[in-house]
Design a protein around this motif. Structure first.
Motif, PDB file in Angstrom:
ATOM      1  N   LYS A 156      -5.334   4.641  22.182  1.00 11.72           N
ATOM      2  CA  LYS A 156      -6.785   4.630  22.035  1.00 11.72           C
ATOM      3  C   LYS A 156      -7.425   5.750  22.844  1.00 11.72           C
ATOM      4  O   LYS A 156      -8.287   6.491  22.325  1.00 11.72           O
ATOM      5  CB  LYS A 156      -7.340   3.268  22.494  1.00 11.72           C
ATOM      6  CG  LYS A 156      -8.854   3.129  22.402  1.00 11.72           C
ATOM      7  CD  LYS A 156      -9.336   3.216  20.967  1.00 11.72           C
ATOM      8  CE  LYS A 156     -10.832   2.958  20.865  1.00 11.72           C
ATOM      9  NZ  LYS A 156     -11.336   3.230  19.490  1.00 11.72           N
ATOM     10  N   ASP A 157      -7.009   5.916  24.073  1.00 11.50           N
ATOM     11  CA  ASP A 157      -7.620   6.935  24.928  1.00 11.50           C
ATOM     12  C   ASP A 157      -7.293   8.346  24.456  1.00 11.50           C
ATOM     13  O   ASP A 157      -8.097   9.269  24.623  1.00 11.50           O
ATOM     14  CB  ASP A 157      -7.168   6.736  26.373  1.00 11.50           C
ATOM     15  CG  ASP A 157      -7.721   5.442  26.971  1.00 11.50           C
ATOM     16  OD1 ASP A 157      -8.707   4.907  26.434  1.00 11.50           O
ATOM     17  OD2 ASP A 157      -7.144   4.966  27.966  1.00 11.50           O
ATOM     18  N   ALA A 158      -6.103   8.500  23.847  1.00 17.80           N
ATOM     19  CA  ALA A 158      -5.723   9.827  23.342  1.00 17.80           C
ATOM     20  C   ALA A 158      -6.486  10.173  22.065  1.00 17.80           C
ATOM     21  O   ALA A 158      -6.950  11.310  21.892  1.00 17.80           O
ATOM     22  CB  ALA A 158      -4.219   9.875  23.092  1.00 17.80           C
ATOM     23  N   LEU A 159      -6.607   9.202  21.165  1.00 19.43           N
ATOM     24  CA  LEU A 159      -7.241   9.462  19.874  1.00 19.43           C
ATOM     25  C   LEU A 159      -8.765   9.388  19.939  1.00 19.43           C
ATOM     26  O   LEU A 159      -9.458   9.997  19.120  1.00 19.43           O
ATOM     27  CB  LEU A 159      -6.734   8.453  18.833  1.00 19.43           C
ATOM     28  CG  LEU A 159      -5.259   8.568  18.433  1.00 19.43           C
ATOM     29  CD1 LEU A 159      -4.841   7.361  17.590  1.00 19.43           C
ATOM     30  CD2 LEU A 159      -5.029   9.866  17.652  1.00 19.43           C
ATOM     31  N   ASP A 160      -9.292   8.593  20.884  1.00 17.04           N
ATOM     32  CA  ASP A 160     -10.731   8.334  20.959  1.00 17.04           C
ATOM     33  C   ASP A 160     -11.204   8.512  22.403  1.00 17.04           C
ATOM     34  O   ASP A 160     -11.584   7.552  23.077  1.00 17.04           O
ATOM     35  CB  ASP A 160     -10.991   6.896  20.465  1.00 17.04           C
ATOM     36  CG  ASP A 160     -12.473   6.557  20.349  1.00 17.04           C
ATOM     37  OD1 ASP A 160     -13.309   7.462  20.488  1.00 17.04           O
ATOM     38  OD2 ASP A 160     -12.782   5.367  20.115  1.00 17.04           O
TER      39      ASP A 160
ATOM     40  N   PHE B 220      -8.204   2.937  15.711  1.00 14.71           N
ATOM     41  CA  PHE B 220      -7.657   4.283  15.888  1.00 14.71           C
ATOM     42  C   PHE B 220      -8.114   5.251  14.802  1.00 14.71           C
ATOM     43  O   PHE B 220      -7.848   6.447  14.896  1.00 14.71           O
ATOM     44  CB  PHE B 220      -6.128   4.244  15.897  1.00 14.71           C
ATOM     45  CG  PHE B 220      -5.531   3.424  17.017  1.00 14.71           C
ATOM     46  CD1 PHE B 220      -6.213   3.198  18.191  1.00 14.71           C
ATOM     47  CD2 PHE B 220      -4.255   2.888  16.886  1.00 14.71           C
ATOM     48  CE1 PHE B 220      -5.662   2.452  19.226  1.00 14.71           C
ATOM     49  CE2 PHE B 220      -3.691   2.145  17.914  1.00 14.71           C
ATOM     50  CZ  PHE B 220      -4.388   1.923  19.082  1.00 14.71           C
ATOM     51  N   GLY B 221      -8.759   4.764  13.756  1.00 16.43           N
ATOM     52  CA  GLY B 221      -9.209   5.639  12.682  1.00 16.43           C
ATOM     53  C   GLY B 221      -9.961   4.861  11.628  1.00 16.43           C
ATOM     54  O   GLY B 221      -9.938   3.621  11.615  1.00 16.43           O
ATOM     55  N   ILE B 222     -10.629   5.576  10.723  1.00 16.66           N
ATOM     56  CA  ILE B 222     -11.415   4.977   9.645  1.00 16.66           C
ATOM     57  C   ILE B 222     -10.744   5.349   8.330  1.00 16.66           C
ATOM     58  O   ILE B 222     -10.710   6.521   7.951  1.00 16.66           O
ATOM     59  CB  ILE B 222     -12.864   5.477   9.670  1.00 16.66           C
ATOM     60  CG1 ILE B 222     -13.521   5.171  11.018  1.00 16.66           C
ATOM     61  CG2 ILE B 222     -13.667   4.861   8.526  1.00 16.66           C
ATOM     62  CD1 ILE B 222     -14.867   5.859  11.212  1.00 16.66           C
ATOM     63  N   VAL B 223     -10.221   4.366   7.625  1.00 17.95           N
ATOM     64  CA  VAL B 223      -9.508   4.618   6.368  1.00 17.95           C
ATOM     65  C   VAL B 223     -10.540   4.763   5.251  1.00 17.95           C
ATOM     66  O   VAL B 223     -11.319   3.840   4.989  1.00 17.95           O
ATOM     67  CB  VAL B 223      -8.516   3.483   6.052  1.00 17.95           C
ATOM     68  CG1 VAL B 223      -7.731   3.816   4.783  1.00 17.95           C
ATOM     69  CG2 VAL B 223      -7.562   3.260   7.218  1.00 17.95           C
TER      70      VAL B 223
ATOM     71  N   HIS C  14       0.856  -1.178   0.000  1.00 19.54           N
ATOM     72  CA  HIS C  14       0.000   0.000   0.000  1.00 19.54           C
ATOM     73  C   HIS C  14       0.898   1.236   0.000  1.00 19.54           C
ATOM     74  O   HIS C  14       2.096   1.166   0.319  1.00 19.54           O
ATOM     75  CB  HIS C  14      -0.904   0.020   1.232  1.00 19.54           C
ATOM     76  CG  HIS C  14      -0.379   0.874   2.334  1.00 19.54           C
ATOM     77  ND1 HIS C  14       0.661   0.477   3.153  1.00 19.54           N
ATOM     78  CD2 HIS C  14      -0.703   2.148   2.721  1.00 19.54           C
ATOM     79  CE1 HIS C  14       0.950   1.450   4.001  1.00 19.54           C
ATOM     80  NE2 HIS C  14       0.127   2.471   3.771  1.00 19.54           N
ATOM     81  N   CYS C  15       0.339   2.385  -0.361  1.00 19.62           N
ATOM     82  CA  CYS C  15       1.125   3.626  -0.337  1.00 19.62           C
ATOM     83  C   CYS C  15       0.193   4.817  -0.154  1.00 19.62           C
ATOM     84  O   CYS C  15      -0.406   5.311  -1.107  1.00 19.62           O
ATOM     85  CB  CYS C  15       1.937   3.773  -1.620  1.00 19.62           C
ATOM     86  SG  CYS C  15       3.277   4.980  -1.494  1.00 19.62           S
ATOM     87  N   GLY C  16       0.056   5.257   1.100  1.00 19.90           N
ATOM     88  CA  GLY C  16      -0.723   6.452   1.412  1.00 19.90           C
ATOM     89  C   GLY C  16      -2.162   6.156   1.780  1.00 19.90           C
ATOM     90  O   GLY C  16      -2.834   5.344   1.147  1.00 19.90           O
ATOM     91  N   MET C  17      -2.627   6.844   2.841  1.00 16.45           N
ATOM     92  CA  MET C  17      -4.000   6.682   3.315  1.00 16.45           C
ATOM     93  C   MET C  17      -4.645   8.046   3.566  1.00 16.45           C
ATOM     94  O   MET C  17      -3.951   9.018   3.851  1.00 16.45           O
ATOM     95  CB  MET C  17      -4.026   5.948   4.669  1.00 16.45           C
ATOM     96  CG  MET C  17      -3.491   4.552   4.709  1.00 16.45           C
ATOM     97  SD  MET C  17      -3.547   3.993   6.450  1.00 16.45           S
ATOM     98  CE  MET C  17      -3.088   2.282   6.268  1.00 16.45           C
ATOM     99  N   GLU C  18      -5.967   8.050   3.499  1.00 15.50           N
ATOM    100  CA  GLU C  18      -6.763   9.140   4.050  1.00 15.50           C
ATOM    101  C   GLU C  18      -7.579   8.539   5.191  1.00 15.50           C
ATOM    102  O   GLU C  18      -8.238   7.515   5.004  1.00 15.50           O
ATOM    103  CB  GLU C  18      -7.684   9.733   2.992  1.00 15.50           C
ATOM    104  CG  GLU C  18      -8.506  10.912   3.482  1.00 15.50           C
ATOM    105  CD  GLU C  18      -9.305  11.543   2.364  1.00 15.50           C
ATOM    106  OE1 GLU C  18      -8.750  12.391   1.648  1.00 15.50           O
ATOM    107  OE2 GLU C  18     -10.486  11.153   2.197  1.00 15.50           O
ATOM    108  N   VAL C  19      -7.532   9.167   6.371  1.00 16.08           N
ATOM    109  CA  VAL C  19      -8.099   8.567   7.580  1.00 16.08           C
ATOM    110  C   VAL C  19      -8.938   9.591   8.338  1.00 16.08           C
ATOM    111  O   VAL C  19      -8.500  10.730   8.554  1.00 16.08           O
ATOM    112  CB  VAL C  19      -6.982   8.051   8.515  1.00 16.08           C
ATOM    113  CG1 VAL C  19      -7.580   7.323   9.719  1.00 16.08           C
ATOM    114  CG2 VAL C  19      -6.010   7.145   7.774  1.00 16.08           C
ATOM    115  N   VAL C  20     -10.146   9.170   8.733  1.00 18.25           N
ATOM    116  CA  VAL C  20     -10.960   9.975   9.640  1.00 18.25           C
ATOM    117  C   VAL C  20     -10.662   9.486  11.056  1.00 18.25           C
ATOM    118  O   VAL C  20     -10.860   8.314  11.382  1.00 18.25           O
ATOM    119  CB  VAL C  20     -12.455   9.837   9.336  1.00 18.25           C
ATOM    120  CG1 VAL C  20     -13.285  10.631  10.358  1.00 18.25           C
ATOM    121  CG2 VAL C  20     -12.769  10.322   7.920  1.00 18.25           C
ATOM    122  N   LEU C  21     -10.180  10.388  11.894  1.00 18.83           N
ATOM    123  CA  LEU C  21      -9.865  10.045  13.283  1.00 18.83           C
ATOM    124  C   LEU C  21     -11.150   9.971  14.125  1.00 18.83           C
ATOM    125  O   LEU C  21     -12.194  10.493  13.712  1.00 18.83           O
ATOM    126  CB  LEU C  21      -8.905  11.080  13.866  1.00 18.83           C
ATOM    127  CG  LEU C  21      -7.541  11.190  13.182  1.00 18.83           C
ATOM    128  CD1 LEU C  21      -6.706  12.292  13.825  1.00 18.83           C
ATOM    129  CD2 LEU C  21      -6.793   9.870  13.199  1.00 18.83           C
TER     130      LEU C  21
END
Length: 616
Positions: free
Chosen positions: A565-569, A290-293, A239-246
């Motif tokens: 997890k606690d920091a991001l969510d 930790f996020g939604i790709v 893979h190479c590069g992601m877009e992620v919703v935190l």
């Protein structure tokens, strides 16, 4: 209620009319496969909801009044038709028409890991809207790409009553195919079938890399660190590069995508260089919560000539010698791809015939019965079958095959066969397709082994060595004999490690059959960990146990994951419990299911409250 055999079987949805449908080239095969699956089914097509609870099942700590208020708001924000309540009969379907309401291969009760609703966002911006909505109402959401990883829980949420965020239905675009860079950019709803057809339509001489079945999400499989079988078989590695919703609703791009391109365009290196500048963060969004790709880039393989082959090995106890032969060939890249070593029982299973066709006695199918049937098949009287492929110009491939033939020929009784030496319906021809980037449907045939066929995977990692593989194989054999389950082992071989994939097939209409598979898998996870072997992927109900085996230095890895997890969510709304990672809101409150746990549902066990003055 009408049984499976009482109703006509409707055609399988087709692609591109339906994003998850079957392409025209496989329509006949899909029809035949579906007919075989339904002929073995005794469960009803649709199961009425019998529990006393009002439907839909609510998320934890949410009143029905609050839930109804939240659903009304979300429908207003992203469209009435894009929010569906899970209040109808449960339909298991099959691989090409799988549910997004529960686990189609339910190992507990069918209504155990059910959602309350399904939401269908159509863009990254709508994913952000849903995430912010979840934070406002403290409703757990469980994102899926397409939900077809059926041996691992499918689309079922780990927390009963969570809202499934189905990214596949409306986010199904191949955003870019770059023939010069040999790369692509896709959304979560792009299946291997769809990407293959899109690449073929361009006429570019490019291959995709596909797992054994082609209906799953390209993005989803890579995020779960799945594998394929060409030289590009490490899907996350390619893979190479992601877009992620935190989990807070903010969007990030990883790698070179974090650097804006000229005039607001995407960075031109986003699908060229994986790392960018600073800490490499892509990995934390795989097998995590930790996020939604929402977008992901992939490298495509330039098309090349190839030759597949099959090698059979006569004796059951030759597999340590086979692995010792494989290891130097794999490390030196002679083997070319990610080959498979399979037990010969799978030659019987991939015919699509039920176990009862070969053996109608109790317990495991005897070894002598397997060999008797194998003698009548192209593989002949053997115990192990190795499937491999070499790539490149004719002279190069001939040189590789000469080395392979010479080295494996040192194993007494081995025999190498090429596709042209085997009947057109033999499984090797399916491997030819998969190992040249053509997604297929053939791998479903072994689900006919039992009525109402379902399966779990036991998937530990071992060094590519005879000694290690023998240790794992023997503990699997011991537990399968204990529980009376037929043993289906496959080794997917990379350079220095093997994915030891054991497929536990069970009848999901039978509580006894399900309990045997469940308890056998729990026992093998513990046995393997005691020997120093851990799983690379597992079913959602076994994730706490597997995560708990990675406990070096007083669970330092999990403590780090929980801190992230606690920091991001901070509100604990994103896929609580996925891969054994629980947010503070749910942690230590009985949700975790560990080795030896005898509960019969995924609901939290009762946690003893501390007495006055007692420390937590």
């Amino acid at each position: 209620m009408l049984g499976a055999a009482s109703l006509p079987i409707p055609p399988t949805p087709s692609w591109p009319e339906v994003y998850s449908g079957i392409p025209a080239r496989l329509a006949d095969i899909a029809a035949q496969t579906k007919e075989k699956i339904f002929s073995q089914r005794t469960l009803p097509r649709a199961a009425e909801r019998t529990q006393a609870e009002e439907l839909p099942i609510l998320p934890p700590e949410i009143t029905r009044e609050r839930f109804n208020e939240a659903v009304a708001e979300l429908r207003k924000d992203i469209g009435e038709k894009n929010v569906e309540l899970n209040d109808k009969p449960l339909i298991d379907g099959w691989y090409m028409e799988h549910p997004n309401t529960h686990d189609a291969f339910h190992i507990m009760e069918q209504d155990d890991t059910v959602s309350s609703a399904t939401v269908y966002p159509g863009s990254t911006e709508e994913v952000q809207t849903v995430v912010r909505w979840a934070n406002k109402y403290l409703i757990p959401i469980y994102p899926i790409s397409m939900g077809r990883n059926l041996g691992y829980g499918g689309a079922a949420p780990r927390i009963r009553g969570a809202v499934v965020l189905d990214l596949g239905r409306r986010m199904d675009k191949v955003l870019k195919i770059d023939p010069d860079n040999c790369s692509c950019l896709v959304e979560p709803g792009v299946s291997y079938f769809a990407l293959y057809e899109a690449v073929q339509a361009t006429g570019y001489p490019l291959w995709i890399d596909t797992p054994d079945l082609g209906g799953g999400s390209v993005l989803g499989n890579a995020v779960d660190r799945g594998v394929g079988y060409t030289p590009y078989g490490d899907h996350f590695g390619c893979h190479c590069g992601m877009e992620v919703v935190l989990p807070t609703g903010e969007v990030v791009r990883t790698g070179m995508g974090a650097l804006p391109g000229k005039n607001g365009e995407d960075n031109p290196c986003w699908q060229s260089f994986q790392y960018g500048y600073g800490p490499y963060s892509d990995g934390i969004f795989t097998q995590s919560n930790f996020g939604i790709v929402t977008k992901m880039g992939f490298w495509l393989m330039p098309a090349t000539d190839h030759t597949s082959y099959m090698i059979t090995f006569r004796d059951e106890d030759q597999y340590p010698e086979i692995m010792s032969t494989i290891r130097p060939l794999a490390i030196n890249k002679v083997l070319g791809n990610v080959p498979q070593l399979r037990h010969v029982i799978q030659e019987l299973a991939v015919t699509g015939k039920p176990k009862s066709y070969f053996y109608d006695g109790p317990g495991q199918i005897p070894r002598e019965v397997i060999r008797k049937w194998a003698k009548e098949m192209p593989c002949g009287d053997c115990s192990w079958v190795f499937y491999g492929t070499v790539y490149g110009p004719d002279e190069f491939r001939r040189g590789q095959l000469e080395i392979i033939r010479r080295e494996f020929g040192k194993i007494d009784g081995s025999r190498l066969m090429l596709p042209e030496e085997l009947p057109e319906d033999h499984y090797l021809h399916s491997r030819v397709a998969v190992c040249s980037g053509v997604p297929v449907l053939r791998e479903l045939d072994w689900l006919q082994w039992l009525p109402n066929g379902a399966h779990l995977f036991f998937a530990p990692i071992a060094p590519t060595s005879g000694e290690d593989v023998k240790r794992l194989f023997e503990l699997c054999r011991k537990r399968h004999e204990e529980y009376g389950i037929d043993l289906f082992p496959t080794l997917c071989v990379a350079s220095r490690e093997s994915h030891v994939i054991v497929n536990l097939v069970y009848d999901r209409s039978s509580k006894e059959s399900k309990a045997k598979a469940y308890n056998c898998l729990r026992a093998m996870i513990a046995d393997a960990a005691a020997e120093g072997y851990g799983e690379y992927r597992t079913h959602i109900l076994f994730s706490d146990q597997v995560a708990g085996t990675y406990n070096w230095n007083n669970n330092a890895l999990m403590r780090m994951n929980e801190a992230l997890k606690d920091a991001l969510d901070p509100n604990g709304i994103l896929a609580p419990g996925k891969n054994g990672i629980w947010p503070k809101r749910f942690r230590g409150k009985g949700w975790e299911i560990l080795a030896g746990d005898q509960r019969t549902s995924s609901l939290p066990a009762i946690v003893k409250e501390p007495a006055a003055g007692e420390k937590l």
